[in-house]
Design a protein around this motif. Sequence first.
Motif, mmCIF file in Angstrom:
data_model
loop_
_atom_site.group_PDB
_atom_site.id
_atom_site.type_symbol
_atom_site.label_atom_id
_atom_site.label_comp_id
_atom_site.label_asym_id
_atom_site.label_seq_id
_atom_site.Cartn_x
_atom_site.Cartn_y
_atom_site.Cartn_z
ATOM 1 N N ARG A 139 -2.358 1.936 -2.650
ATOM 2 C CA ARG A 139 -1.892 3.295 -2.925
ATOM 3 C C ARG A 139 -1.661 4.108 -1.659
ATOM 4 N NH1 ARG A 139 0.237 2.751 -7.825
ATOM 5 N NH2 ARG A 139 1.083 1.382 -6.275
ATOM 6 N N CYS A 140 -2.003 3.564 -0.479
ATOM 7 C CA CYS A 140 -1.846 4.341 0.761
ATOM 8 C C CYS A 140 -0.565 4.006 1.520
ATOM 9 C CB CYS A 140 -3.005 4.089 1.722
ATOM 10 S SG CYS A 140 -4.647 4.372 1.076
ATOM 11 N N THR A 141 -0.359 2.727 1.819
ATOM 12 C CA THR A 141 0.585 2.387 2.878
ATOM 13 C C THR A 141 2.034 2.344 2.452
ATOM 14 O OG1 THR A 141 0.466 0.039 2.416
ATOM 15 C CG2 THR A 141 -1.140 0.902 3.974
ATOM 16 N N GLY A 142 2.291 2.220 1.162
ATOM 17 C CA GLY A 142 3.673 2.009 0.741
ATOM 18 C C GLY A 142 4.145 0.597 1.051
ATOM 19 N N TYR A 143 3.228 -0.265 1.424
ATOM 20 C CA TYR A 143 3.449 -1.713 1.605
ATOM 21 C C TYR A 143 4.251 -2.088 2.860
ATOM 22 C CZ TYR A 143 1.982 -1.747 -3.273
ATOM 23 O OH TYR A 143 1.294 -1.560 -4.426
ATOM 24 N N VAL A 144 4.944 -1.127 3.464
ATOM 25 C CA VAL A 144 5.845 -1.488 4.562
ATOM 26 C C VAL A 144 5.071 -2.167 5.694
ATOM 27 C CG1 VAL A 144 7.435 -0.603 6.307
ATOM 28 C CG2 VAL A 144 7.501 0.308 3.973
ATOM 29 N N GLN A 145 3.971 -1.536 6.117
ATOM 30 C CA GLN A 145 3.200 -2.113 7.226
ATOM 31 C C GLN A 145 2.539 -3.431 6.831
ATOM 32 O OE1 GLN A 145 3.054 1.037 6.161
ATOM 33 N NE2 GLN A 145 2.642 2.470 7.825
ATOM 34 N N ILE A 146 2.173 -3.537 5.562
ATOM 35 C CA ILE A 146 1.544 -4.784 5.107
ATOM 36 C C ILE A 146 2.559 -5.931 5.210
ATOM 37 C CG2 ILE A 146 0.575 -5.987 3.092
ATOM 38 C CD1 ILE A 146 -0.641 -3.270 2.255
#
Lengths: 163, 329
Positions: A139-146
Amino acid sequence: MAIMKKTIKLVVNGETREIAVEVNQTLLEVLREDLGLTGTKKGCNQGECGACTVLLDGKPVSSCLVLAVKADCKSVMTIEGVAKNGHLDQIQETFNEKGAIQCGFCTPGMILTTKNLLDENPAPSTDEIKEAIAGNICRCTGYVQIIEAITALAKAKNAQGGA
Amino acid sequence: MRLPEFAYLAPEDLQEAINLIGKYKNQYAILAGGTDLMIKMKQRLRNAPYVISLDQIAPLKTIREEASRIIIGPMNTLDEIINSPIIKAKLPALRQAAWKVGSPLLRAVATIGGNICLNTRCRFYNQSDFWRLSREKCFKAGGHICHVANKMAVCYSGFVADTVPALIAYNAIITLAGAGGTRKLPLADFYTGDGRRPNQIQRGSNEILTEIEIPVPGDDEKTVYCKYRVRESIDFPVVGAAVTVKKDARQQCLDARIILIGVGSAPLEAKLARDKMVGRSLDADLIAEVAATAAAEIHPVKTDLVAPSYKRKIARVVVAEALRAAGEA
């Protein structure tokens, strides 16, 4: 009815454990409450969020939906088993570097799912990465960095393999 | 929320399992993968004193081809279905459908038998005990009201098991075994259309699903499964459609099947839409006509989070997409 107990054998992070569990305990409850491995998180408790992800015989599963008795004689890897000799695994280091971590609640599940993905497919495409982490909600990163972190890991792994 | 108390039984062969369900009639729950049952038990939608796990019964895990039929054991996980070379080669739409169930975490555990026996769902029913306490019990929970359409004595809960339309389009036959013996029936006949008890096992037949049998499809036909869901990563379908198209040498439709889910309490065969296809070639005009007819054949009720009018529009899009893919050589 008296609660039925059963003794099961679990290989937890490489160590064989014999534990008497209640038959209505989930694997998540046994890991957190009986074995004290609280790195595995309890989120929705109904198989939607992926915070409770562990590797069961190498495959990521939602441990809140698996009865502990069904894991008898299987191997379980939790986030506690990823770092070796006090050193973070490369996956954990890369998640740190790329900022693929904020509150950290999804991170144990995300790391274990990533580990399984890269073990099975050392060169995943962006779509394959998205597909693999589909069950791990952040719910934090918006998945982009992951996704960036996993892509970087795959690149590093392949560069090593090629050298 | 924790699981309620139960006794756990793990029979090692099918006969033992059949004896157990005969002994504990209607007091047991069959545990396959558990991705649905565990949630239902936590939500107190299922409360069974005995849980009978089938995962020690090896014959229920087969996938094999014999006499131009593919035999699938119900205890194969959806991952095993996806990774099976036989299914990849012979039943690609079943593979597509299995791939579209839930997330990878669920598919590693969830079984095809569990998907076939999946209960119908509703936004008022599939909630926690605490959440449901704020309202009167609905029909499906054993009460006397429907919160979706409260003037009718009908439960409208929706059938949403992705593998089923693909299996029906492939003419799957299932085997059920109980104390009274073994019987085979076409999968489509397994479903009752009653939202409260949507299949024969839920009606209390005290049987176990033991086998799924599919005739190997001919080279002249193609089946495709398409699905639309709110979150592409995990959700149940808003609408799912399996389409089979069988063509002759002149590229005209000899036969077709269109099976929809998410639009009622059982899988629905869009027969009027299908009838428009026979003897015609599947061009853009025909696809538009057939999709519009299929969308007019359904009667969606707001049992999930989308409006019925929206669902009808989505059904049209999904059917058209499946028809296009099934019409390609």
